[in-house]
Design a protein around this motif. Structure first.
Motif, PDB file in Angstrom:
ATOM      1  N   PHE A   1       0.833  -1.206   0.000  1.00 16.84           N
ATOM      2  CA  PHE A   1       0.000   0.000   0.000  1.00 16.84           C
ATOM      3  C   PHE A   1       0.866   1.253   0.000  1.00 16.84           C
ATOM      4  CE2 PHE A   1      -2.197   3.360   2.378  1.00 16.84           C
ATOM      5  CZ  PHE A   1      -3.294   3.552   1.543  1.00 16.84           C
ATOM      6  N   SER A   2       1.905   1.237   0.858  1.00 17.95           N
ATOM      7  CA  SER A   2       2.764   2.420   0.948  1.00 17.95           C
ATOM      8  C   SER A   2       3.524   2.645  -0.350  1.00 17.95           C
ATOM      9  CB  SER A   2       3.734   2.281   2.132  1.00 17.95           C
ATOM     10  OG  SER A   2       4.640   1.219   1.901  1.00 17.95           O
ATOM     11  N   GLN A   3       3.870   1.553  -1.022  1.00 19.67           N
ATOM     12  CA  GLN A   3       4.603   1.667  -2.265  1.00 19.67           C
ATOM     13  C   GLN A   3       3.738   2.276  -3.375  1.00 19.67           C
ATOM     14  OE1 GLN A   3       7.803   1.443  -1.239  1.00 19.67           O
ATOM     15  NE2 GLN A   3       8.257   0.371  -3.119  1.00 19.67           N
ATOM     16  N   SER A   4       2.404   2.001  -3.321  1.00 21.70           N
ATOM     17  CA  SER A   4       1.530   2.466  -4.388  1.00 21.70           C
ATOM     18  C   SER A   4       0.876   3.803  -4.069  1.00 21.70           C
ATOM     19  CB  SER A   4       0.440   1.413  -4.649  1.00 21.70           C
ATOM     20  OG  SER A   4      -0.373   1.254  -3.502  1.00 21.70           O
ATOM     21  N   LYS A   5       1.139   4.344  -2.909  1.00 20.41           N
ATOM     22  CA  LYS A   5       0.522   5.601  -2.510  1.00 20.41           C
ATOM     23  C   LYS A   5       1.080   6.751  -3.333  1.00 20.41           C
ATOM     24  CE  LYS A   5      -1.355   7.433   1.738  1.00 20.41           C
ATOM     25  NZ  LYS A   5      -1.371   7.302   3.197  1.00 20.41           N
ATOM     26  N   THR A   6       0.216   7.660  -3.724  1.00 20.50           N
ATOM     27  CA  THR A   6       0.629   8.825  -4.504  1.00 20.50           C
ATOM     28  C   THR A   6       1.617   9.671  -3.707  1.00 20.50           C
ATOM     29  OG1 THR A   6      -1.554   8.843  -5.535  1.00 20.50           O
ATOM     30  CG2 THR A   6      -0.225  10.835  -5.761  1.00 20.50           C
ATOM     31  N   GLU A   7       2.661  10.136  -4.378  1.00 18.02           N
ATOM     32  CA  GLU A   7       3.654  11.009  -3.757  1.00 18.02           C
ATOM     33  C   GLU A   7       3.644  12.360  -4.455  1.00 18.02           C
ATOM     34  OE1 GLU A   7       7.404   9.061  -4.032  1.00 18.02           O
ATOM     35  OE2 GLU A   7       6.846   7.410  -2.689  1.00 18.02           O
TER      36      GLU A   7
ATOM     37  N   PRO B   1       9.506  11.820 -11.613  1.00 15.90           N
ATOM     38  CA  PRO B   1       8.048  11.928 -11.532  1.00 15.90           C
ATOM     39  C   PRO B   1       7.352  11.337 -12.755  1.00 15.90           C
ATOM     40  CG  PRO B   1       8.987  14.020 -12.219  1.00 15.90           C
ATOM     41  CD  PRO B   1      10.151  13.121 -11.854  1.00 15.90           C
ATOM     42  N   ASP B   2       6.137  10.869 -12.530  1.00  7.65           N
ATOM     43  CA  ASP B   2       5.272  10.444 -13.624  1.00  7.65           C
ATOM     44  C   ASP B   2       4.526  11.642 -14.202  1.00  7.65           C
ATOM     45  OD1 ASP B   2       5.582   7.475 -13.162  1.00  7.65           O
ATOM     46  OD2 ASP B   2       4.744   8.071 -11.226  1.00  7.65           O
ATOM     47  N   ILE B   3       4.321  12.657 -13.343  1.00 14.68           N
ATOM     48  CA  ILE B   3       3.544  13.840 -13.713  1.00 14.68           C
ATOM     49  C   ILE B   3       4.272  15.087 -13.222  1.00 14.68           C
ATOM     50  CG2 ILE B   3       1.337  15.050 -13.437  1.00 14.68           C
ATOM     51  CD1 ILE B   3       0.097  12.285 -12.783  1.00 14.68           C
ATOM     52  N   ILE B   4       4.324  16.108 -14.067  1.00  9.42           N
ATOM     53  CA  ILE B   4       4.882  17.405 -13.684  1.00  9.42           C
ATOM     54  C   ILE B   4       3.781  18.453 -13.813  1.00  9.42           C
ATOM     55  CG2 ILE B   4       6.581  19.200 -14.197  1.00  9.42           C
ATOM     56  CD1 ILE B   4       8.405  17.033 -15.341  1.00  9.42           C
ATOM     57  N   LEU B   5       3.582  19.215 -12.753  1.00 11.45           N
ATOM     58  CA  LEU B   5       2.581  20.283 -12.763  1.00 11.45           C
ATOM     59  C   LEU B   5       3.283  21.636 -12.827  1.00 11.45           C
ATOM     60  CD1 LEU B   5       0.012  19.024 -10.103  1.00 11.45           C
ATOM     61  CD2 LEU B   5       0.155  18.518 -12.530  1.00 11.45           C
ATOM     62  N   HIS B   6       2.800  22.493 -13.738  1.00 13.63           N
ATOM     63  CA  HIS B   6       3.408  23.802 -13.944  1.00 13.63           C
ATOM     64  C   HIS B   6       2.519  24.927 -13.429  1.00 13.63           C
ATOM     65  CE1 HIS B   6       7.050  23.032 -16.334  1.00 13.63           C
ATOM     66  NE2 HIS B   6       6.417  21.952 -16.756  1.00 13.63           N
ATOM     67  N   GLU B   7       3.165  25.960 -12.889  1.00  9.20           N
ATOM     68  CA  GLU B   7       2.463  27.124 -12.350  1.00  9.20           C
ATOM     69  C   GLU B   7       2.022  28.062 -13.488  1.00  9.20           C
ATOM     70  OE1 GLU B   7       3.524  31.065  -9.915  1.00  9.20           O
ATOM     71  OE2 GLU B   7       4.542  29.284  -9.150  1.00  9.20           O
TER      72      GLU B   7
ATOM     73  N   GLY C   1      -1.387   6.622  -7.174  1.00  9.70           N
ATOM     74  CA  GLY C   1      -0.187   5.790  -7.205  1.00  9.70           C
ATOM     75  C   GLY C   1       0.955   6.362  -8.016  1.00  9.70           C
ATOM     76  N   LYS C   2       0.859   7.632  -8.406  1.00 12.59           N
ATOM     77  CA  LYS C   2       1.896   8.243  -9.235  1.00 12.59           C
ATOM     78  C   LYS C   2       2.778   9.193  -8.414  1.00 12.59           C
ATOM     79  CE  LYS C   2       0.319   6.362 -13.018  1.00 12.59           C
ATOM     80  NZ  LYS C   2       1.085   5.283 -13.697  1.00 12.59           N
ATOM     81  N   LYS C   3       3.958   9.462  -8.953  1.00  9.21           N
ATOM     82  CA  LYS C   3       4.827  10.505  -8.403  1.00  9.21           C
ATOM     83  C   LYS C   3       4.512  11.805  -9.132  1.00  9.21           C
ATOM     84  CE  LYS C   3       8.946   8.006  -6.827  1.00  9.21           C
ATOM     85  NZ  LYS C   3      10.425   7.904  -6.989  1.00  9.21           N
ATOM     86  N   ILE C   4       4.168  12.821  -8.369  1.00 12.17           N
ATOM     87  CA  ILE C   4       3.788  14.107  -8.944  1.00 12.17           C
ATOM     88  C   ILE C   4       4.731  15.182  -8.434  1.00 12.17           C
ATOM     89  CG2 ILE C   4       1.957  15.827  -9.142  1.00 12.17           C
ATOM     90  CD1 ILE C   4      -0.049  13.567  -8.495  1.00 12.17           C
ATOM     91  N   VAL C   5       5.361  15.896  -9.360  1.00 13.03           N
ATOM     92  CA  VAL C   5       6.191  17.042  -8.990  1.00 13.03           C
ATOM     93  C   VAL C   5       5.428  18.312  -9.319  1.00 13.03           C
ATOM     94  CG1 VAL C   5       8.179  18.420  -9.738  1.00 13.03           C
ATOM     95  CG2 VAL C   5       8.505  16.046  -9.062  1.00 13.03           C
TER      96      VAL C   5
ATOM     97  N   ARG D   1      -4.295  20.209   4.635  1.00 12.41           N
ATOM     98  CA  ARG D   1      -5.655  20.408   5.118  1.00 12.41           C
ATOM     99  C   ARG D   1      -6.671  19.565   4.355  1.00 12.41           C
ATOM    100  NH1 ARG D   1     -10.094  23.359   3.979  1.00 12.41           N
ATOM    101  NH2 ARG D   1      -9.150  24.301   2.124  1.00 12.41           N
ATOM    102  N   ILE D   2      -6.511  19.477   3.030  1.00 15.60           N
ATOM    103  CA  ILE D   2      -7.523  18.801   2.219  1.00 15.60           C
ATOM    104  C   ILE D   2      -7.185  17.332   1.914  1.00 15.60           C
ATOM    105  CG2 ILE D   2      -8.276  20.948   1.163  1.00 15.60           C
ATOM    106  CD1 ILE D   2      -6.697  20.329  -1.295  1.00 15.60           C
ATOM    107  N   ASN D   3      -5.973  16.907   2.251  1.00 18.21           N
ATOM    108  CA  ASN D   3      -5.575  15.519   1.989  1.00 18.21           C
ATOM    109  C   ASN D   3      -6.374  14.572   2.883  1.00 18.21           C
ATOM    110  OD1 ASN D   3      -4.266  13.162   1.309  1.00 18.21           O
ATOM    111  ND2 ASN D   3      -2.367  13.660   2.387  1.00 18.21           N
ATOM    112  N   ASP D   4      -6.984  13.579   2.270  1.00 18.07           N
ATOM    113  CA  ASP D   4      -7.752  12.590   3.034  1.00 18.07           C
ATOM    114  C   ASP D   4      -6.963  11.297   3.213  1.00 18.07           C
ATOM    115  OD1 ASP D   4      -7.783  11.682   0.470  1.00 18.07           O
ATOM    116  OD2 ASP D   4      -9.967  11.598   0.255  1.00 18.07           O
ATOM    117  N   GLY D   5      -5.656  11.412   3.158  1.00 18.96           N
ATOM    118  CA  GLY D   5      -4.806  10.244   3.361  1.00 18.96           C
ATOM    119  C   GLY D   5      -4.447   9.495   2.109  1.00 18.96           C
ATOM    120  N   LYS D   6      -4.788  10.070   0.945  1.00 18.42           N
ATOM    121  CA  LYS D   6      -4.535   9.372  -0.318  1.00 18.42           C
ATOM    122  C   LYS D   6      -3.138   9.625  -0.870  1.00 18.42           C
ATOM    123  CE  LYS D   6      -9.358   9.110  -1.794  1.00 18.42           C
ATOM    124  NZ  LYS D   6     -10.355   9.519  -2.821  1.00 18.42           N
ATOM    125  N   TYR D   7      -2.435  10.611  -0.345  1.00 17.68           N
ATOM    126  CA  TYR D   7      -1.098  10.889  -0.864  1.00 17.68           C
ATOM    127  C   TYR D   7      -0.163  11.382   0.232  1.00 17.68           C
ATOM    128  CZ  TYR D   7      -3.243  15.574  -1.216  1.00 17.68           C
ATOM    129  OH  TYR D   7      -3.923  16.746  -0.959  1.00 17.68           O
TER     130      TYR D   7
END
Length: 268
Positions: free
Chosen positions: A17-23, A51-57, A234-238, A255-261
């Motif tokens: 579970f910990s291995q597949s948790k979103t980071e 990362p699997d995903i990169i988010l830009h500002e 389950g992805k790595k997000i930067v 505040r809004i994380n419900d334990g999914k990442y």
């Protein structure tokens, strides 16, 4: 033996579970290239995190510009492009407040925000501020200088809890403490700019709107990040953002994380 097997299975389940948790890695950046922070340094950070995903500002239009090779000037997009070239399956999304620049202009937040600070500075230099106002403005300047010194160091130095706390104090000094001066002094109610629709807005009202927008924008960015995390489990997000936003985004994600990442640092 039965109890041992059960314990082992529970441990294995927890490990999987910990291995597949979103980071989520929120990386605070300096947008322009400087000797201590430039695209190569950021690329190396990305290549380490992978990362699997990169988010830009940027908003959706800004992301389209990036993808079409327009406005390729900042550290983040240059490093991101280099990473995408090496790892073509990487996903990239915008996460900023949609239409942020036009939104601020239409409502008169821009340019009243900068003009208000310039007016405070001119009153300060002319020794026309009250002692309490001098204290507020000097605190704002000192916090800014402290962060500028940190920004000359390696990226670990502007990506940690201590700097996050300092960034929070600096932004509070700008959008809450300076606002006290602007609300109290008549000069800010008597100077105006003209909005795109032809209406006038005072420095005071424009700055008040910008103060509120600081909260709205950061809260919106955190919601957008959270949405990506929910739709890509389950992805790595930067998350690539200016480092002054980092403290607020991390606070909101917590505040809004419900334990999914999990939120992590790139150097851990």
């Amino acid at each position: 033996m039965k109890h041992t097997l059960t314990a082992f299975l529970l441990l294995l389940t927890g490990f999987c579970f910990s291995q597949s948790k979103t980071e989520i890695y929120v990386i605070g950046n300096i947008h322009d290239s400087v000797p201590n922070y430039h695209p190569k340094i950021l690329f190396e950070i990305l290549d380490k995190v992978k990362p699997d995903i990169i988010l830009h500002e940027v908003d959706s239009q800004g992301m389209k510009d990036y993808e079409n090779g327009i406005k390729i000037t900042e550290n983040e997009i240059k490093a991101s492009n280099a990473y995408l070239k090496k790892y073509p399956k990487t996903l990239r999304f915008a996460f900023d407040f949609e239409g942020r620049n036009q939104y601020r202009k239409d409502r008169g937040m821009v340019p009243t925000d900068n003009l208000s600070v310039k007016l405070i500075d001119s009153l300060y230099k002319a020794k026309q501020l009250a002692p309490s106002e001098v204290k507020i403005y000097e605190n704002f300047n000192n916090l800014t200088k402290d962060l500028m010194k940190i920004a000359e160091l390696a990226p670990e130095n502007f990506n940690n809890a201590t700097t996050d706390q300092l960034s929070g104090k600096r932004q509070n000094a700008q959008y809450s403490e300076l606002l006290k001066i602007i609300e109290a002094r008549p000069e800010f109610a008597k100077r105006f700019v003209v909005k795109p629709n032809g209406e006038k807005i005072s420095y005071r009202d424009g700055f008040k709107l910008m103060s509120g927008f600081w909260d709205l924008r950061n809260q919106t960015m955190a919601k957008n990040i959270n949405k990506v995390a929910e739709t890509h489990p389950g992805k790595k997000i930067v998350v690539l953002t200016g480092f002054l936003h980092r403290y607020y985004i991390l606070k909101e994600l917590k505040r809004i994380n419900d334990g999914k990442y999990l939120t992590k640092e790139f150097y851990d």
